[in-house]
Design a protein around this motif. Sequence first.
Motif, PDB file in Angstrom:
ATOM      1  N   ARG A  79       0.824  -1.181   0.085  1.00 52.25           N
ATOM      2  CA  ARG A  79      -0.057   0.124   0.013  1.00 52.25           C
ATOM      3  C   ARG A  79       0.868   1.266  -0.132  1.00 52.25           C
ATOM      4  NH1 ARG A  79      -4.553  -0.936   4.510  1.00 52.25           N
ATOM      5  NH2 ARG A  79      -5.414  -2.782   4.068  1.00 52.25           N
ATOM      6  N   PRO A  80       0.387   2.265  -0.709  1.00 50.62           N
ATOM      7  CA  PRO A  80       1.008   3.658  -0.487  1.00 50.62           C
ATOM      8  C   PRO A  80       0.886   4.054   1.033  1.00 50.62           C
ATOM      9  CG  PRO A  80      -0.910   3.789  -1.652  1.00 50.62           C
ATOM     10  CD  PRO A  80      -0.698   2.483  -1.656  1.00 50.62           C
ATOM     11  N   PRO A  81       2.005   4.754   1.460  1.00 49.64           N
ATOM     12  CA  PRO A  81       1.761   5.199   2.876  1.00 49.64           C
ATOM     13  C   PRO A  81       0.901   6.316   2.767  1.00 49.64           C
ATOM     14  CG  PRO A  81       3.828   6.081   1.883  1.00 49.64           C
ATOM     15  CD  PRO A  81       3.315   5.125   0.904  1.00 49.64           C
ATOM     16  N   ALA A  82       0.278   6.587   4.008  1.00 43.54           N
ATOM     17  CA  ALA A  82      -0.874   7.849   4.248  1.00 43.54           C
ATOM     18  C   ALA A  82      -0.102   8.599   5.091  1.00 43.54           C
ATOM     19  CB  ALA A  82      -1.931   7.085   5.001  1.00 43.54           C
ATOM     20  N   PHE A  83      -0.513   9.977   5.108  1.00 41.71           N
ATOM     21  CA  PHE A  83      -0.100  10.835   5.960  1.00 41.71           C
ATOM     22  C   PHE A  83      -0.831  11.385   6.853  1.00 41.71           C
ATOM     23  CE2 PHE A  83       2.663  10.466   2.036  1.00 41.71           C
ATOM     24  CZ  PHE A  83       3.913  10.541   2.727  1.00 41.71           C
ATOM     25  N   PHE A  84      -0.560  12.034   7.984  1.00 41.59           N
ATOM     26  CA  PHE A  84      -1.474  12.583   9.008  1.00 41.59           C
ATOM     27  C   PHE A  84      -0.653  13.998   9.362  1.00 41.59           C
ATOM     28  CE2 PHE A  84      -3.012  13.287  13.328  1.00 41.59           C
ATOM     29  CZ  PHE A  84      -4.281  13.135  13.130  1.00 41.59           C
ATOM     30  N   ASP A  85      -1.353  15.024   9.335  1.00 39.36           N
ATOM     31  CA  ASP A  85      -0.965  16.390   9.691  1.00 39.36           C
ATOM     32  C   ASP A  85      -0.934  16.500  11.380  1.00 39.36           C
ATOM     33  OD1 ASP A  85      -0.313  17.325   7.207  1.00 39.36           O
ATOM     34  OD2 ASP A  85      -2.146  17.817   6.648  1.00 39.36           O
ATOM     35  N   MET A  86       0.216  16.814  11.867  1.00 38.22           N
ATOM     36  CA  MET A  86       0.446  17.230  13.155  1.00 38.22           C
ATOM     37  C   MET A  86      -0.037  18.657  13.372  1.00 38.22           C
ATOM     38  SD  MET A  86       1.057  14.536  15.123  1.00 38.22           S
ATOM     39  CE  MET A  86       1.820  15.117  16.467  1.00 38.22           C
ATOM     40  N   PRO A  87      -0.667  19.055  14.434  1.00 35.74           N
ATOM     41  CA  PRO A  87      -0.758  20.519  14.657  1.00 35.74           C
ATOM     42  C   PRO A  87       0.540  21.137  14.987  1.00 35.74           C
ATOM     43  CG  PRO A  87      -2.072  19.212  16.608  1.00 35.74           C
ATOM     44  CD  PRO A  87      -1.160  18.299  15.572  1.00 35.74           C
ATOM     45  N   GLU A  88       0.698  22.483  14.663  1.00 41.12           N
ATOM     46  CA  GLU A  88       2.129  23.362  14.911  1.00 41.12           C
ATOM     47  C   GLU A  88       2.236  23.129  16.481  1.00 41.12           C
ATOM     48  OE1 GLU A  88       2.883  26.984  12.635  1.00 41.12           O
ATOM     49  OE2 GLU A  88       2.285  27.585  14.780  1.00 41.12           O
ATOM     50  N   ILE A  89       3.620  22.877  16.776  1.00 42.43           N
ATOM     51  CA  ILE A  89       4.105  22.913  17.990  1.00 42.43           C
ATOM     52  C   ILE A  89       5.121  24.120  18.115  1.00 42.43           C
ATOM     53  CG2 ILE A  89       5.483  21.825  19.871  1.00 42.43           C
ATOM     54  CD1 ILE A  89       4.541  18.919  18.463  1.00 42.43           C
ATOM     55  N   ILE A  90       5.004  24.787  19.263  1.00 47.07           N
ATOM     56  CA  ILE A  90       5.642  25.844  19.635  1.00 47.07           C
ATOM     57  C   ILE A  90       6.178  25.682  21.011  1.00 47.07           C
ATOM     58  CG2 ILE A  90       6.292  28.188  19.827  1.00 47.07           C
ATOM     59  CD1 ILE A  90       4.262  28.792  17.626  1.00 47.07           C
ATOM     60  N   THR A  91       7.370  25.529  21.366  1.00 47.92           N
ATOM     61  CA  THR A  91       7.628  25.282  22.442  1.00 47.92           C
ATOM     62  C   THR A  91       9.248  25.882  23.107  1.00 47.92           C
ATOM     63  OG1 THR A  91       8.058  23.776  24.652  1.00 47.92           O
ATOM     64  CG2 THR A  91       8.821  23.227  22.407  1.00 47.92           C
ATOM     65  N   ASN A  92       9.485  26.385  24.267  1.00 51.38           N
ATOM     66  CA  ASN A  92      10.838  26.637  24.469  1.00 51.38           C
ATOM     67  C   ASN A  92      11.774  25.438  24.713  1.00 51.38           C
ATOM     68  OD1 ASN A  92       9.393  26.099  27.017  1.00 51.38           O
ATOM     69  ND2 ASN A  92      10.832  27.264  28.205  1.00 51.38           N
ATOM     70  N   LEU A  93      13.112  25.765  24.548  1.00 55.09           N
ATOM     71  CA  LEU A  93      14.071  24.858  24.637  1.00 55.09           C
ATOM     72  C   LEU A  93      14.797  24.868  25.819  1.00 55.09           C
ATOM     73  CD1 LEU A  93      15.653  24.992  20.887  1.00 55.09           C
ATOM     74  CD2 LEU A  93      14.060  23.151  22.001  1.00 55.09           C
ATOM     75  N   ASN A  94      15.773  23.890  26.135  1.00 54.41           N
ATOM     76  CA  ASN A  94      16.432  23.959  27.537  1.00 54.41           C
ATOM     77  C   ASN A  94      17.664  24.724  27.364  1.00 54.41           C
ATOM     78  OD1 ASN A  94      17.460  23.420  29.884  1.00 54.41           O
ATOM     79  ND2 ASN A  94      17.868  21.295  29.672  1.00 54.41           N
ATOM     80  N   VAL A  95      17.596  26.099  27.897  1.00 52.13           N
ATOM     81  CA  VAL A  95      18.680  27.094  27.916  1.00 52.13           C
ATOM     82  C   VAL A  95      18.915  27.671  28.915  1.00 52.13           C
ATOM     83  CG1 VAL A  95      19.661  29.088  26.474  1.00 52.13           C
ATOM     84  CG2 VAL A  95      17.947  27.601  25.341  1.00 52.13           C
ATOM     85  N   PRO A  96      19.547  27.171  29.889  1.00 51.29           N
ATOM     86  CA  PRO A  96      19.757  27.647  31.329  1.00 51.29           C
ATOM     87  C   PRO A  96      20.408  28.946  31.364  1.00 51.29           C
ATOM     88  CG  PRO A  96      21.326  25.938  31.081  1.00 51.29           C
ATOM     89  CD  PRO A  96      20.513  25.796  29.913  1.00 51.29           C
ATOM     90  N   GLY A  97      19.921  29.893  32.070  1.00 51.47           N
ATOM     91  CA  GLY A  97      20.804  31.181  32.291  1.00 51.47           C
ATOM     92  C   GLY A  97      20.646  32.149  31.155  1.00 51.47           C
ATOM     93  N   ARG A  98      19.989  31.963  30.122  1.00 51.24           N
ATOM     94  CA  ARG A  98      19.925  32.775  28.911  1.00 51.24           C
ATOM     95  C   ARG A  98      18.642  33.195  28.639  1.00 51.24           C
ATOM     96  NH1 ARG A  98      23.234  29.501  24.517  1.00 51.24           N
ATOM     97  NH2 ARG A  98      24.296  28.021  25.910  1.00 51.24           N
ATOM     98  N   ARG A  99      18.379  33.989  27.749  1.00 50.98           N
ATOM     99  CA  ARG A  99      17.162  34.399  27.443  1.00 50.98           C
ATOM    100  C   ARG A  99      16.421  33.037  26.647  1.00 50.98           C
ATOM    101  NH1 ARG A  99      16.400  36.434  21.801  1.00 50.98           N
ATOM    102  NH2 ARG A  99      18.176  35.767  20.483  1.00 50.98           N
ATOM    103  N   PRO A 100      15.299  32.886  26.752  1.00 46.36           N
ATOM    104  CA  PRO A 100      14.431  31.712  26.182  1.00 46.36           C
ATOM    105  C   PRO A 100      14.889  31.658  24.631  1.00 46.36           C
ATOM    106  CG  PRO A 100      12.814  33.546  26.782  1.00 46.36           C
ATOM    107  CD  PRO A 100      14.259  33.903  27.242  1.00 46.36           C
ATOM    108  N   VAL A 101      15.000  30.452  24.370  1.00 43.50           N
ATOM    109  CA  VAL A 101      15.075  30.049  22.794  1.00 43.50           C
ATOM    110  C   VAL A 101      13.932  29.064  22.628  1.00 43.50           C
ATOM    111  CG1 VAL A 101      16.349  29.029  21.286  1.00 43.50           C
ATOM    112  CG2 VAL A 101      17.615  30.310  22.911  1.00 43.50           C
TER     113      VAL A 101
END
Length: 182
Positions: free
Chosen positions: A73-95
Amino acid sequence: MASAAAPAAEAAEGEAKKGGGKKKLLLIALPVILIGAGAGLWFTGILPGLLGMNPPPAQTAEGEGAPAAEAPRPPAFFDMPEIITNLNVPGRRPVFVKLRSKLEITRAEDSAAIQTAMPRLLDLFQTHLREMRPEELRGSAGTQRLREELVARANIAVAPPAGSNQPTPRITDVLFTEILVQ
């Protein structure tokens, strides 16, 4: 007369030696030729076919009554919602990271199961992203590691509860449509 017989005997003996050399050569060359011909027939697939060791696939499916294999079978695709989150950056401004992706699934029927598991999927994706440092997302190697981790987490999220008779949806890949680190 004895002296005349001696050269004739020596000539006959010399011819016998020459013939013996040809016989030895023939005894060595013949098996080498036969082995070479047999190996050639074997590796081209002619000899196994003659011996009935590997019948052609059409014969196996029709001749023995075995069901024909399903076409992939040809593969099927499922759209994920957009994810916006901060990364692990200690002591600096958020990334922050912005991620848009699609899940590649083996069957289109699994979309309902994935939609049902969406809260768990988003939680697993976001918690993993929040633990990442910006350096880990740089380059194709970082993106590939992220992809592998998200595929593993997605398969865990969509797995049915233990003891359930439901078929397990299988996510084969996560395709990134957008990754933005800011």
